[in-house]
Design a protein around this motif. Structure first.
Motif, PDB file in Angstrom:
ATOM      1  N   VAL A   1      -3.976  39.204   2.039  1.00 47.24           N
ATOM      2  CA  VAL A   1      -4.708  38.690   1.144  1.00 47.24           C
ATOM      3  C   VAL A   1      -6.297  38.964   1.325  1.00 47.24           C
ATOM      4  O   VAL A   1      -6.763  38.928   2.381  1.00 47.24           O
ATOM      5  N   ALA A   2      -6.835  39.010   0.338  1.00 47.20           N
ATOM      6  CA  ALA A   2      -8.296  39.437   0.219  1.00 47.20           C
ATOM      7  C   ALA A   2      -9.089  38.531  -0.548  1.00 47.20           C
ATOM      8  O   ALA A   2      -8.669  38.394  -1.751  1.00 47.20           O
ATOM      9  N   TYR A   3     -10.106  37.642   0.130  1.00 47.72           N
ATOM     10  CA  TYR A   3     -10.560  36.608  -0.690  1.00 47.72           C
ATOM     11  C   TYR A   3     -11.998  36.560  -0.682  1.00 47.72           C
ATOM     12  O   TYR A   3     -12.871  37.249   0.255  1.00 47.72           O
ATOM     13  N   CYS A   4     -12.495  35.968  -1.488  1.00 43.82           N
ATOM     14  CA  CYS A   4     -13.995  35.668  -1.674  1.00 43.82           C
ATOM     15  C   CYS A   4     -14.304  34.149  -2.206  1.00 43.82           C
ATOM     16  O   CYS A   4     -13.266  33.880  -2.814  1.00 43.82           O
ATOM     17  N   ALA A   5     -15.306  33.631  -2.161  1.00 37.73           N
ATOM     18  CA  ALA A   5     -15.538  32.249  -2.589  1.00 37.73           C
ATOM     19  C   ALA A   5     -17.059  32.175  -2.920  1.00 37.73           C
ATOM     20  O   ALA A   5     -18.072  32.879  -2.518  1.00 37.73           O
ATOM     21  N   GLY A   6     -17.476  30.953  -3.648  1.00 35.72           N
ATOM     22  CA  GLY A   6     -18.662  30.690  -3.848  1.00 35.72           C
ATOM     23  C   GLY A   6     -19.367  31.548  -5.024  1.00 35.72           C
ATOM     24  O   GLY A   6     -18.705  32.034  -5.835  1.00 35.72           O
ATOM     25  N   ARG A   7     -20.468  32.074  -4.754  1.00 36.72           N
ATOM     26  CA  ARG A   7     -21.074  32.881  -5.666  1.00 36.72           C
ATOM     27  C   ARG A   7     -20.905  34.222  -5.662  1.00 36.72           C
ATOM     28  O   ARG A   7     -21.299  35.319  -6.281  1.00 36.72           O
ATOM     29  N   LEU A   8     -20.047  34.842  -4.509  1.00 34.47           N
ATOM     30  CA  LEU A   8     -19.795  36.209  -4.301  1.00 34.47           C
ATOM     31  C   LEU A   8     -18.713  36.748  -5.514  1.00 34.47           C
ATOM     32  O   LEU A   8     -17.749  35.729  -5.984  1.00 34.47           O
ATOM     33  N   PRO A   9     -18.937  37.719  -6.177  1.00 34.75           N
ATOM     34  CA  PRO A   9     -18.104  38.245  -7.057  1.00 34.75           C
ATOM     35  C   PRO A   9     -16.811  38.404  -6.650  1.00 34.75           C
ATOM     36  O   PRO A   9     -16.450  39.041  -5.476  1.00 34.75           O
ATOM     37  N   VAL A  10     -15.630  38.758  -7.504  1.00 37.20           N
ATOM     38  CA  VAL A  10     -14.389  38.635  -7.138  1.00 37.20           C
ATOM     39  C   VAL A  10     -14.118  40.431  -6.734  1.00 37.20           C
ATOM     40  O   VAL A  10     -13.297  40.562  -6.485  1.00 37.20           O
ATOM     41  N   ASN A  11     -15.054  41.105  -7.298  1.00 38.09           N
ATOM     42  CA  ASN A  11     -15.106  42.604  -7.129  1.00 38.09           C
ATOM     43  C   ASN A  11     -15.016  42.809  -5.423  1.00 38.09           C
ATOM     44  O   ASN A  11     -14.826  43.784  -5.159  1.00 38.09           O
ATOM     45  N   ILE A  12     -15.804  42.067  -4.737  1.00 34.07           N
ATOM     46  CA  ILE A  12     -15.711  42.080  -3.196  1.00 34.07           C
ATOM     47  C   ILE A  12     -14.268  41.961  -2.553  1.00 34.07           C
ATOM     48  O   ILE A  12     -13.872  42.952  -1.719  1.00 34.07           O
ATOM     49  N   ALA A  13     -13.486  41.242  -3.342  1.00 36.55           N
ATOM     50  CA  ALA A  13     -12.173  40.922  -3.020  1.00 36.55           C
ATOM     51  C   ALA A  13     -11.346  42.370  -3.414  1.00 36.55           C
ATOM     52  O   ALA A  13     -10.339  42.709  -2.567  1.00 36.55           O
ATOM     53  N   ILE A  14     -11.407  42.779  -4.493  1.00 35.58           N
ATOM     54  CA  ILE A  14     -10.986  43.635  -5.228  1.00 35.58           C
ATOM     55  C   ILE A  14     -11.286  45.243  -4.254  1.00 35.58           C
ATOM     56  O   ILE A  14     -10.345  45.817  -4.068  1.00 35.58           O
ATOM     57  N   ASP A  15     -12.638  45.204  -3.867  1.00 38.06           N
ATOM     58  CA  ASP A  15     -12.850  46.345  -2.949  1.00 38.06           C
ATOM     59  C   ASP A  15     -12.184  46.380  -1.596  1.00 38.06           C
ATOM     60  O   ASP A  15     -11.747  47.379  -0.994  1.00 38.06           O
ATOM     61  N   MET A  16     -12.023  45.197  -0.996  1.00 33.78           N
ATOM     62  CA  MET A  16     -11.282  45.001   0.323  1.00 33.78           C
ATOM     63  C   MET A  16      -9.669  45.343   0.008  1.00 33.78           C
ATOM     64  O   MET A  16      -9.199  46.069   0.835  1.00 33.78           O
ATOM     65  N   GLN A  17      -9.292  44.934  -1.064  1.00 31.11           N
ATOM     66  CA  GLN A  17      -7.828  45.198  -1.433  1.00 31.11           C
ATOM     67  C   GLN A  17      -7.716  46.624  -1.443  1.00 31.11           C
ATOM     68  O   GLN A  17      -6.684  47.357  -1.048  1.00 31.11           O
ATOM     69  N   GLN A  18      -8.507  47.505  -2.268  1.00 30.27           N
ATOM     70  CA  GLN A  18      -8.272  48.832  -2.867  1.00 30.27           C
ATOM     71  C   GLN A  18      -8.398  49.752  -1.490  1.00 30.27           C
ATOM     72  O   GLN A  18      -7.660  50.627  -1.379  1.00 30.27           O
ATOM     73  N   SER A  19      -9.406  49.374  -0.628  1.00 25.83           N
ATOM     74  CA  SER A  19      -9.809  50.030   0.553  1.00 25.83           C
ATOM     75  C   SER A  19      -8.524  50.131   1.505  1.00 25.83           C
ATOM     76  O   SER A  19      -8.302  51.047   2.082  1.00 25.83           O
ATOM     77  N   ALA A  20      -8.259  48.849   1.740  1.00 28.81           N
ATOM     78  CA  ALA A  20      -7.181  48.490   2.616  1.00 28.81           C
ATOM     79  C   ALA A  20      -5.761  49.342   2.363  1.00 28.81           C
ATOM     80  O   ALA A  20      -5.127  50.061   3.197  1.00 28.81           O
ATOM     81  N   GLN A  21      -5.538  49.036   0.970  1.00 31.15           N
ATOM     82  CA  GLN A  21      -4.209  49.785   0.523  1.00 31.15           C
ATOM     83  C   GLN A  21      -4.453  51.393   0.458  1.00 31.15           C
ATOM     84  O   GLN A  21      -3.435  52.198   0.796  1.00 31.15           O
TER      85      GLN A  21
END
Length: 361
Positions: A196-216
């Motif tokens: 699971v790649a997560y973010c919260a608050g004012r951080l955009p969902v793109n940060i979670a997607i970047d983590m996901q794509q890079s890890a995969q």
């Protein structure tokens, strides 16, 4: 109390952080042995009891109706004389981003030896530096403890990040009559790689997607045919008030091995770098075919020392946290841990457990 009745633990040994204190107090509660911990966190920039450790200490005091000397902020020596473990609903409000999982790490083994089920609600930090993230406890610690016949249910009601905290979790623990010996020596074959790649608050969902794509992408580079399913999540305002981001990845094998790797975002978060860091760490475990990851080693020592029978785990190089946990367990229980280096560099850690039985059920 006569000083000879205390088991004295040197809190400056090796790791010199909170590990010695946590394990010594937990084993004190379970075994009913008074303990004196000296030189607490002597190797840290601010030695002595931090607020986090003080919360955990006072929680164990309440669970066992213990007599305590030295339970104040920055105290370097604590004397702890436990009573009987009492099942109940307990609450801890840290008012900071103090790690919820490290408080649970102290209390969980103790509550496993209560007479009936218990509930522990803690408010603080769910995902903070120098502590396992709450997802690691749910997805890695839980399946590893099942090898010992132990279990728990952990619900995250709200996530909390540094510096504000305000996370809230509920831990439900069913007691055990005894702990089974854990056998974690065969890697098996990979069954799944997920996370699971997560973010919260004012951080955009793109940060979670970047983590996901890079890890995969990195997992597929190392093992082109291996599926890797990482879910990107943007926590709602109700689930997390403030900014935070991170990633947890796990590998499950056909031999019921579960390994985990995680990283936490800080200032100027680069999701691609976080995803790469975690996938490389997990990939290292997979290549080495260890059965216990670097962050699970020390957490299993206390359960190995108490089990009925001989426990064995195959892991990588022992961390100072693990060596500290072994030192404390040997002093508190009288068991002897054997550590052998395999030809491929893996470490085989084993011990004949104390065979502690729960006299309350």
């Amino acid at each position: 109390m006569d000083a000879k009745q205390f088991v004295e633990i040197d809190g400056s040994y090796l790791e010199g952080g909170g590990q010695a204190l946590r394990n010594a107090l937990s084993l004190s509660c379970i075994l009913g042995k008074p303990v004196r911990v000296v030189k607490i966190r002597a190797n840290r920039p601010n030695p002595g009891l931090s607020r986090q450790h003080l919360h955990g200490l006072n929680l164990l005091r309440d669970i066992t109706n213990a007599d305590v000397v030295g339970n104040y902020l920055l105290s370097s020596t604590v004397e702890f004389t436990p009573g009987t473990i009492v099942d109940n609903t307990y609450r801890v409000e840290t008012h900071t981003a103090a790690s919820i999982t490290l408080i649970y790490q102290m209390a969980l083994p103790v509550l496993l030896f209560a007479g009936r089920s218990s509930r522990l609600i803690v408010c603080g930090g769910t995902n903070v530096d120098f502590a396992p993230p709450v997802e690691y406890m749910q997805d890695v610690l839980l399946p590893n403890l099942r090898h010992f016949g132990a279990s728990f249910d952990l619900k995250v009601q709200r996530y909390g990040f540094y510096p504000r905290g305000q996370g809230r979790c509920q831990l439900d623990v069913e007691p055990v009559a005894k702990l089974n010996p854990g056998k974690l020596v065969a890697f098996g074959n990979i069954k799944s790689v997920s996370g699971v790649a997560y973010c919260a608050g004012r951080l955009p969902v793109n940060i979670a997607i970047d983590m996901q794509q890079s890890a995969q992408r990195e997992i597929h580079r190392m093992w082109p045919s291996q599926k890797c399913n990482i879910e990107p999540i943007k926590h709602s305002r109700q689930k997390a008030y403030y900014d935070g981001a991170g990633i947890l990845m796990t590998v499950n094998t056909t031999a019921d091995v579960v390994l985990g790797a995680s990283a936490l975002g800080k200032k100027r978060i680069d999701g691609h770098l976080l995803g790469l860091e975690v996938s490389c760490q997990l990939g290292g475990y997979i290549r080495e075919k260890v059965c216990v990851d670097n962050y699970m080693q020390d957490q299993l020592i206390i359960y190995m020392s108490l089990a009925v029978g001989r426990s064995t785990m195959r892991t990588g190089k022992l961390t100072n946290h693990t060596r500290t946990a072994i030192n404390v367990a040997e002093q508190m229980t009288g068991v002897k841990f054997d550590v052998a280096t395999e030809p491929d560099g893996q470490m085989l850690v084993s011990c004949q457990g104390l065979g502690h039985l729960n006299k309350l059920i």
